[in-house]
Scaffold this active site. Structure first.
Site, PDB file in Angstrom:
ATOM      1  N   GLU A   1      -4.654   7.712  -3.046  1.00  0.00           N
ATOM      2  CA  GLU A   1      -5.141   6.443  -2.490  1.00  0.00           C
ATOM      3  C   GLU A   1      -5.433   5.436  -3.605  1.00  0.00           C
ATOM      4  O   GLU A   1      -5.351   4.227  -3.393  1.00  0.00           O
ATOM      5  CB  GLU A   1      -6.373   6.699  -1.616  1.00  0.00           C
ATOM      6  CG  GLU A   1      -6.791   5.542  -0.724  1.00  0.00           C
ATOM      7  CD  GLU A   1      -5.821   5.241   0.427  1.00  0.00           C
ATOM      8  OE1 GLU A   1      -4.850   5.984   0.637  1.00  0.00           O
ATOM      9  OE2 GLU A   1      -6.060   4.227   1.113  1.00  0.00           O
TER      10      GLU A   1
ATOM     11  N   HIS B   1       1.805   4.426  -2.802  1.00  0.00           N
ATOM     12  CA  HIS B   1       1.919   5.880  -2.593  1.00  0.00           C
ATOM     13  C   HIS B   1       3.315   6.350  -3.019  1.00  0.00           C
ATOM     14  O   HIS B   1       3.473   7.393  -3.663  1.00  0.00           O
ATOM     15  CB  HIS B   1       1.715   6.232  -1.115  1.00  0.00           C
ATOM     16  CG  HIS B   1       0.287   6.185  -0.644  1.00  0.00           C
ATOM     17  ND1 HIS B   1      -0.714   6.920  -1.227  1.00  0.00           N
ATOM     18  CD2 HIS B   1      -0.304   5.505   0.380  1.00  0.00           C
ATOM     19  CE1 HIS B   1      -1.869   6.698  -0.578  1.00  0.00           C
ATOM     20  NE2 HIS B   1      -1.637   5.837   0.389  1.00  0.00           N
TER      21      HIS B   1
ATOM     22  N   HIS C   1       0.839  -1.197   0.000  1.00  0.00           N
ATOM     23  CA  HIS C   1       0.000   0.000   0.000  1.00  0.00           C
ATOM     24  C   HIS C   1       0.879   1.255   0.000  1.00  0.00           C
ATOM     25  O   HIS C   1       0.736   2.134  -0.846  1.00  0.00           O
ATOM     26  CB  HIS C   1      -0.927  -0.019   1.224  1.00  0.00           C
ATOM     27  CG  HIS C   1      -1.833   1.160   1.326  1.00  0.00           C
ATOM     28  ND1 HIS C   1      -3.148   1.116   0.940  1.00  0.00           N
ATOM     29  CD2 HIS C   1      -1.620   2.427   1.764  1.00  0.00           C
ATOM     30  CE1 HIS C   1      -3.696   2.315   1.122  1.00  0.00           C
ATOM     31  NE2 HIS C   1      -2.790   3.123   1.634  1.00  0.00           N
ATOM     32  N   GLU C   2       1.801   1.306   0.961  1.00  0.00           N
ATOM     33  CA  GLU C   2       2.653   2.496   1.068  1.00  0.00           C
ATOM     34  C   GLU C   2       3.596   2.603  -0.136  1.00  0.00           C
ATOM     35  O   GLU C   2       3.890   3.710  -0.598  1.00  0.00           O
ATOM     36  CB  GLU C   2       3.428   2.494   2.392  1.00  0.00           C
ATOM     37  CG  GLU C   2       2.556   2.447   3.662  1.00  0.00           C
ATOM     38  CD  GLU C   2       1.431   3.486   3.707  1.00  0.00           C
ATOM     39  OE1 GLU C   2       1.578   4.560   3.082  1.00  0.00           O
ATOM     40  OE2 GLU C   2       0.398   3.217   4.349  1.00  0.00           O
TER      41      GLU C   2
HETATM   42 CO    CO Z   1      -3.138   5.253   1.855  1.00  0.00          CO
END
Ligand code: CO
Length: 505
Positions: free
Chosen positions: A298, A272, A268-269
């Site tokens: 996101e 980003h 997830h990170e």
């Molecule tokens: Co996020």
């Protein structure tokens, strides 16, 4: 024209310096979460307050407004999608936002939310909503004043939403979200009725932390996060912080008895981070070198975490490697059983622990309640009751206490009203962009199964990262996919994937 060009150049030089100054706060903030000793907290808060004051002061200086005004009337910005026009459009938006807010309101908000966060943390650990109630009342009152001062959009909630998702409106979200809600409630019901459940024991065996860190780093690197320009460290709450060109920091957390947490958190990170690393460094410090919105940010993290990381094709490549890395836990497990376990769907109380299907219902509940709180349709005192009633309606279960209900999230205590919808927007954008990537990039499943993630990453670099803030979020999605935002791609994705996993529909 000559004067306008001069004004533009002076404006850009100044905002780049302000951005560089602001990025120093990111380094300090990252350090605070990772390696700073406890004793450093007071001095760190003074350092951060000083930097925040300096950047705010420089950005709200009337000289910025004068430069903007000079350029706005000129030929320099006649093509609305030129670098100059985009930079001026978005800088105007930020400048107006920052200067419209009276200084005493800004300070009062900073004060009340600092106290509010502390009060919230205590109230949550005691599961005592009454202790938080007066703080939330004050914060809401200030947010109403903020919305009135900003005067953006049709409703006060629009003005707050605009801070996180520029240009988005409550009306548009209400339409898209209500279609989504009906489909989701139905899908969750069908999954529960199927009676099928994965063997969750598989992912709860011992997964040594050092091995998890090694595995997560390998995955992040292979999907395209550049470790020559970034790091992965450990924190209580995972995040990604872009310091500027060439330096993007990721963090994750490890649970030795729950494998999905660290790996999917890392992915997830990293999603980003790949966005931040893909921004155009030449435009650093200006809107053209910045990310579009929280929702688009996101969408990148969710795409790598869920659409890639929780796909069967991904595990066709990585499962044998996971078995080698974790022989005791996974040596005797089949890929099918593992894939099912990392996609377990279950009604649960806590948003951040929710699966891909139920996650958005947690957001929709908050979106409805925030609007009611802002427009006066809901009193703060009634929040716990309404929360539990709505939760029961969506999930079929009732929170045992407010810590597992309306006190679970920090957002309202820091004044983040209008923040939650960006999470669901991220999921919707991710689904719509991923469908388009399937059309444009070829057989993604075959690529993932072969360990090839560069084609998808390059497509995202080109379509989403490099354009910076050339388009607002909804226009960007329209330009890239040829369609306005819709709930349909996400529902198609969920129905296909979970229909086959749970043997339904
Ligand atoms: Co996020």
């Amino acid at each position: 024209m000559g004067d306008a060009k001069q004004a533009y150049d002076a404006l850009i030089t100044e905002v780049k310096q302000i951005a560089t100054l602001g990025s120093c706060a990111n380094v300090l903030g990252w350090d605070e979460q990772t390696y700073m000793p406890k004793g450093g907290v007071k001095h760190r808060s003074e350092q951060l307050a000083l930097l925040a004051g300096l950047t705010h002061e420089r950005f709200t200086c009337t000289q910025i407004g004068d430069w903007l005004a000079e350029v706005e009337g000129s030929d320099l910005v006649s093509d609305r999608l030129s670098v100059e026009a985009v930079n001026v459009r978005e800088l105007r938006q930020s400048y107006d936002r920052e200067t419209k807010l009276p200084k005493d309101l800004v300070q009062e908000l900073a004060r009340m939310t600092t106290i509010g966060q502390q009060a919230w943390a205590e109230a949550r650990s005691d599961s005592d909503f009454a202790a938080f109630q007066p703080h939330l009342e004050k914060i809401l009152d200030l947010k109403k004043k903020e919305a009135a001062a900003l005067g953006v959009g049709k409703t006060p909630y629009d003005a707050l939403l605009d801070e996180y998702e520029p240009g988005e409106t409550t009306d548009n979200l209400t339409n898209v979200f209500s279609a989504l809600r009906n489909e989701l409630v139905e899908l969750v019901g069908a999954i529960v009725d199927s009676g099928n459940k994965p063997n969750m024991d598989i992912v709860k065996r011992l997964y040594p932390k050092d091995k998890q860190a090694e595995f997560g780093q390998m995955v992040a690197s292979q999907i395209g996060f550049d470790f020559d320009c970034g790091r992965l460290d450990e924190t209580a709450h995972p995040f990604c912080s872009g310091f500027g060109p060439g330096d993007t920091r990721l963090t994750t957390r490890y649970d030795e008895h729950y494998f999905p947490q660290a790996l999917f958190g890392t992915m997830h990170e990293a999603g980003h981070g790949i966005y931040d690393q893909g921004l155009n460094a030449d435009y650093y410090g200006t809107p053209m070198g910045n990310s579009v919105s929280l929702g688009i940010h996101e969408s990148q993290s969710r795409m790598w975490e869920n659409f890639v990381g929780r796909s069967n094709a991904f595990w066709t490549h990585f499962f044998p490697k996971a078995q080698t890395t974790f022989p005791d836990a996974l040596g005797q497990v089949s890929q099918d059983d593992f894939y099912f376990a990392v996609n377990n769907v279950e009604a649960s109380f806590i948003r951040v622990e929710a699966d891909e299907v139920t996650y958005n219902l947690h957001i929709l509940l908050r979106f409805e309640m925030e609007q009611a709180l802002m427009n006066g349709g809901l009193n703060v005192a009634d929040v716990p009751g309404v929360w539990n009633e709505t939760f029961e309606k969506y999930f079929g279960i009732t929170p045992p206490d407010d810590a597992h209900g309306c006190l679970q999230d920090i957002h309202w205590s820091f004044g983040g009203i209008g923040y939650f919808p960006t999470y669901t927007l991220g999921n919707l954008y991710a689904a719509q962009l991923f469908e388009q990537a399937r059309d444009d990039v070829g057989d993604l499943d075959a690529q993932f199964a072969a360990g090839e993630f560069l084609p998808l990453k390059s497509w995202l670099n080109e379509k989403i990262h490099k354009p910076g803030q050339k388009y607002r979020a909804s226009e960007l999605v329209d330009v890239v996919t040829g369609k306005p935002l819709s709930h349909a791609p996400l529902i198609r994705h969920l129905k296909t994937k979970f229909g086959s996993l749970y043997g339904i529909g």
